[in-house]
Scaffold this active site. Sequence first.
Site, PDB file in Angstrom:
ATOM      1  N   LYS A   1       0.847  -1.198   0.000  1.00 32.45           N
ATOM      2  CA  LYS A   1       0.000   0.000   0.000  1.00 32.45           C
ATOM      3  C   LYS A   1       0.887   1.254   0.000  1.00 32.45           C
ATOM      4  CE  LYS A   1      -3.418  -2.674  -0.284  1.00 32.45           C
ATOM      5  NZ  LYS A   1      -4.450  -3.175   0.572  1.00 32.45           N
TER       6      LYS A   1
HETATM    7  C1  LIG Z   1      -5.490  -4.239   0.887  1.00 35.59           C
HETATM    8  C2  LIG Z   1      -6.974  -4.078   0.832  1.00 35.59           C
HETATM    9  C3  LIG Z   1      -7.811  -4.528   1.868  1.00 35.59           C
HETATM   10  C4  LIG Z   1      -7.335  -5.346   3.014  1.00 35.59           C
HETATM   11  O1  LIG Z   1      -6.297  -4.812   3.731  1.00 35.59           O
HETATM   12  P1  LIG Z   1      -5.274  -5.782   4.530  1.00 35.59           P
HETATM   13  O2  LIG Z   1      -4.462  -4.821   5.314  1.00 35.59           O
HETATM   14  O3  LIG Z   1      -4.490  -6.513   3.481  1.00 35.59           O
HETATM   15  O4  LIG Z   1      -6.089  -6.701   5.370  1.00 35.59           O
HETATM   16  C5  LIG Z   1      -9.155  -4.241   1.765  1.00 35.59           C
HETATM   17  N1  LIG Z   1      -9.661  -3.574   0.723  1.00 35.59           N
HETATM   18  C6  LIG Z   1      -8.903  -3.170  -0.298  1.00 35.59           C
HETATM   19  C7  LIG Z   1      -9.528  -2.436  -1.433  1.00 35.59           C
HETATM   20  C8  LIG Z   1      -7.529  -3.425  -0.293  1.00 35.59           C
HETATM   21  O5  LIG Z   1      -6.779  -3.031  -1.319  1.00 35.59           O
END
Ligand SMILES: *Cc1c(COP(=O)(O)O)cnc(C)c1O
Length: 364
Positions: A186
């Site tokens: 991210k």
């Molecule tokens: C990464 C992501 C999640 C989940 O986040 P995690 O930290 O991996 O549990 C949920 N929604 C979207 C759109 C994502 O890209």
Amino acid sequence: MTDTTLIPAARPIIGDEERAAVDAVLRSGMLAQGPEVAAFESEFSAELGGGRPTAAVNSGTSGLHLGLLAAGIGPGDEVVVPSFTFAATANAVVLAGATPVFADIDPATFNLDAASVESVIGPRTAAIMPVHLYGHPADMAALAAVADRHSLAVFEDAAQAHGATIDGRQVGTFGRFAMFSLYPTKNMTSGEGGMVVSADEATDQRVRLLRNQGMARQYENEVAGFNARMTDLHAAIGRVQLRKLAGWTADRRRNAGRLDAELEGVVTPPVAPGVEHVYHQYTIRVAEDRDGFARALREEYGVGTGVYYPTPVHRLPSFAQSDDLPETERAAATALSLPVHPSLTDADLDRIVDAVNRLAKAGS
Ligand SMILES: *Cc1c(COP(=O)(O)O)cnc(C)c1O
């Protein structure tokens, strides 16, 4: 000899400051949720949450799950979500005991289409949960209008959109709660982790209760809760990353600007008026043989790409539904994300532009 060393689609950036911060926590001997988590929460709230109460959890998925429970979502409720997203969006609704209902997307921004949302609202609909996909904010004004007409709550999956704005207002400050993911790929990371930004103290307090076995005071458990706590090790990484985020976002936007200006023969990602896109992904459309195009980019030019997401969530084995979502299907077949991350050099960008333009020309 042309360089074809792979340019990866994503690359987490971990520096000496992150390593030193983790080491300091290790030396302190206090590893679990403690002062680093508390400091990270207040810094995150100030920087990205509009000063709203903010609770750290162990993943973005936990953040969505606990946010939904804290907002009172449960069995019998339906929550409208996009199908063109990571499965965690819909999984969290299921984990809360409710039912996800899938709506179609706006083909320009890949985000929930308000008219499609309105068409799937029924007597059990309790909320709408847009995703700010790829770092481009969903159309919150249009979705709020639908929510108001039908007395629905709005939640935000801001997993990919740290710092994105609409008319200067940050995503994460529109919903009853919003979740930011801190997964390594991210825009910033804590290793694993998530942040829940709440519109009111009651929702925030409920998230805090649920993340810690239902305890506000030790051994006085009020409800049956989870262990979804963030550790101080992860918070220490996240605090350093938060200080670097604005610079990285500027790099992403500058890289995207070059791609916008120089790519030819492919559909580049439009930005809605008033919006600041933070380019978690830079996603083009390749109408013919997207997967062959991606293979050629990698094999002939060393340009890594990503397909987010090849199968719409409603058609995954875990949901296996046959909803008619034509724009979602089209996006799943044509979307291709090019590298846009802050580690790209000018030479990398030259190579990406050259490769995409040559392949687009050859295919036209
Ligand atoms: C990464 C992501 C999640 C989940 O986040 P995690 O930290 O991996 O549990 C949920 N929604 C979207 C759109 C994502 O890209």
